[in-house]
Design an enzyme around this catalytic site. Structure first.
Site, PDB file in Angstrom:
ATOM      1  N   LYS A 108       0.831  -1.200   0.000  1.00  0.00           N
ATOM      2  CA  LYS A 108       0.000   0.000   0.000  1.00  0.00           C
ATOM      3  C   LYS A 108       0.877   1.266   0.000  1.00  0.00           C
ATOM      4  CE  LYS A 108      -3.324  -2.948   0.061  1.00  0.00           C
ATOM      5  NZ  LYS A 108      -4.290  -3.373   1.031  1.00  0.00           N
TER       6      LYS A 108
HETATM    7  C1  PLP Z   1      -5.233  -4.428   1.466  1.00  0.00           C
HETATM    8  C2  PLP Z   1      -6.704  -4.318   1.464  1.00  0.00           C
HETATM    9  C3  PLP Z   1      -7.498  -4.679   2.562  1.00  0.00           C
HETATM   10  C4  PLP Z   1      -6.947  -5.363   3.763  1.00  0.00           C
HETATM   11  O1  PLP Z   1      -5.844  -4.757   4.320  1.00  0.00           O
HETATM   12  P1  PLP Z   1      -4.821  -5.640   5.202  1.00  0.00           P
HETATM   13  O2  PLP Z   1      -3.948  -4.602   5.818  1.00  0.00           O
HETATM   14  O3  PLP Z   1      -4.097  -6.516   4.237  1.00  0.00           O
HETATM   15  O4  PLP Z   1      -5.620  -6.395   6.181  1.00  0.00           O
HETATM   16  C5  PLP Z   1      -8.849  -4.450   2.490  1.00  0.00           C
HETATM   17  N1  PLP Z   1      -9.423  -3.913   1.414  1.00  0.00           N
HETATM   18  C6  PLP Z   1      -8.710  -3.573   0.326  1.00  0.00           C
HETATM   19  C7  PLP Z   1      -9.400  -2.962  -0.851  1.00  0.00           C
HETATM   20  C8  PLP Z   1      -7.332  -3.778   0.306  1.00  0.00           C
HETATM   21  O5  PLP Z   1      -6.622  -3.491  -0.778  1.00  0.00           O
END
Ligand code: PLP
Length: 401
Positions: free
Chosen positions: A192
């Site tokens: 991210k």
């Molecule tokens: C990455 C992601 C999540 C979950 O995040 P984590 O930190 O991996 O638990 C939820 N929704 C979307 C759209 C994501 O890209």
């Protein structure tokens, strides 16, 4: 041999490493003052009065679902084109999911699709969880305007730290300021915008929701004597609060983010503007280079209401015209040192959800899914890496870049 290009990766610099090393020498590895420092910086970055750190984006969604009071008998509208966690968070609290379709080209859900899903729902819709796919905002403002005011919006902004949404005055507002949403959820997973290893944040403007989320991330523990219901246990004979006592009115979880990782998050957060502008520059290069491959390979179109955080660079490929299926194309790119990924298989097609809700046709989500591919995009990529990806892609689809 050039290095393998994954579709996404973290950018960790020396000062990030120093910040984590310093945190390791501090008194608190968890539940210390580093958490609040990170939360204050995050709240500031997205223009929200409250930010609550937790240990993943999934935890952020779970906390939001609990904090707004979702439970058994409630229905929540979730776009099908998302990561599993958006829908699963609704199920964690016992509520039911009504899957909304998305635009076949942008992958974003909108007021029309949300209202369709609500009309199909068997129970009353209590909330909508719009997803800001690829770093581009779904129009939360239009979705909120289409719904009755009792329906809560919880934004899944796991792709959208650094993105914006135009308000009624046409000015761009940061995603996370909760202008239209009760709560907004972020992930700080390494792919991210900024990395914590595992980490998440939920933001809100509502102090009561913030307080509830803070309690629920820590077992539901309340240490404020003002709220103690059990006078005998909570207070000494002279009326002073007992120093060991804490109270639980509803069970929560351990969803805490440790100081150790908040130190990394804080250090990374300072780099967000630089990371986003590098992503935007790389995306502009892709747009330029990929023009030669239109219409066989088409970048996911921009929407007018959103500032784009460029979390993913997704293209839509006409595989029939290419004469090659997606798996073969991905394997060929991989053989040339280029990673790619599919975001996402529509969640309504997952066996758990078809078992629960029967099979459902969502043509927009299925059309987006059939064509989408995320190409490498992360801040440390060189301009030449974009050329390398586009040339390889041109070769594979049989065109000239
Ligand atoms: C990455 C992601 C999540 C979950 O995040 P984590 O930190 O991996 O638990 C939820 N929704 C979307 C759209 C994501 O890209």
């Amino acid at each position: 041999m050039t290095a393998f290009l994954p579709y996404g990766r973290q950018t960790i610099e020396d000062d990030d490493i120093a910040a984590v090393a310093a945190a390791l020498r501090d008194d608190f590895l968890t539940t210390g003052p580093g958490v609040a420092r990170f939360e204050a910086a995050f709240a500031e970055a997205v223009g929200a009065p409250h930010a609550i750190a937790c240990n993943s984006g999934t935890a952020a969604l779970h906390l939001a679902a609990m904090s707004i009071g979702l439970g058994r008998g409630d229905t929540v509208v979730v776009p099908s084109l998302t990561f599993l966690a958006t829908a699963n968070a609704v199920r964690y609290v016992g509520a039911e999911v009504a899957f909304a379709d998305v635009d076949p080209d942008t992958g974003l859900t909108g007021p029309e699709q949300v209202l369709d899903a609500a009309a199909r729902a068997t129970g009353p819709v209590k909330a909508v969880f719009p997803v800001h796919l690829n770093g581009q905002a779904a129009d939360s403002r239009a979705i909120a305007a289409a719904l009755s005011p009792e329906v809560a919006l919880v934004e899944d902004a796991c792709h959208a730290l650094g993105a914006g949404l135009r308000g009624g005055d046409m000015l761009m507002r940061p995603i996370g300021n909760c202008a239209d949403a009760a709560m907004t959820c972020f992930s700080l997973h390494p792919v991210k915008a900024v990395a914590m290893g595992e980490g998440g944040v939920v933001t809100t403007r509502d102090p009561a929701l913030a307080e509830r989320a803070m309690r629920l991330r820590n077992h539901g523990i309340d240490r404020d004597p003002a709220g103690f219901r059990n006078r005998d246990l909570g207070f000494a004979a002279d009326g002073t609060p007992n120093p060991w006592y804490y109270e639980m009115a509803e069970p929560g979880f351990n969803l805490r983010a440790p100081d150790l990782l908040c130190a990394l998050g804080l250090s990374q957060l300072g780099k967000l503007p630089r990371f986003i502008s590098r992503r935007q520059a790389l995306a502009a290069l892709y747009d330029d280079r990929l023009a030669a491959l239109m219409p066989v390979v088409k970048p996911v179109p921009r929407v007018a209401w959103s500032g784009h955080a460029r979390h993913l660079y997704a293209v839509l490929i006409d595989f029939a015209a290419v004469g090659l299926d997606r798996a073969a194309l991905m394997r060929t790119l991989r053989d040339r040192g280029i990673g790619s990924q599919v975001h996402y298989t529509p969640v309504h097609l997952q066996p758990y959800y078809t078992d629960r809700y029967g099979s459902l046709a969502l043509p927009g989500a299925e059309a987006y899914y059939a064509r989408c591919l995320s190409l490498p995009l992360f801040p440390t990529m060189a301009d030449g890496d974009v050329d390398r990806v586009v040339e390889a892609l041109a070769d594979v689809v049989g065109l000239q870049a």
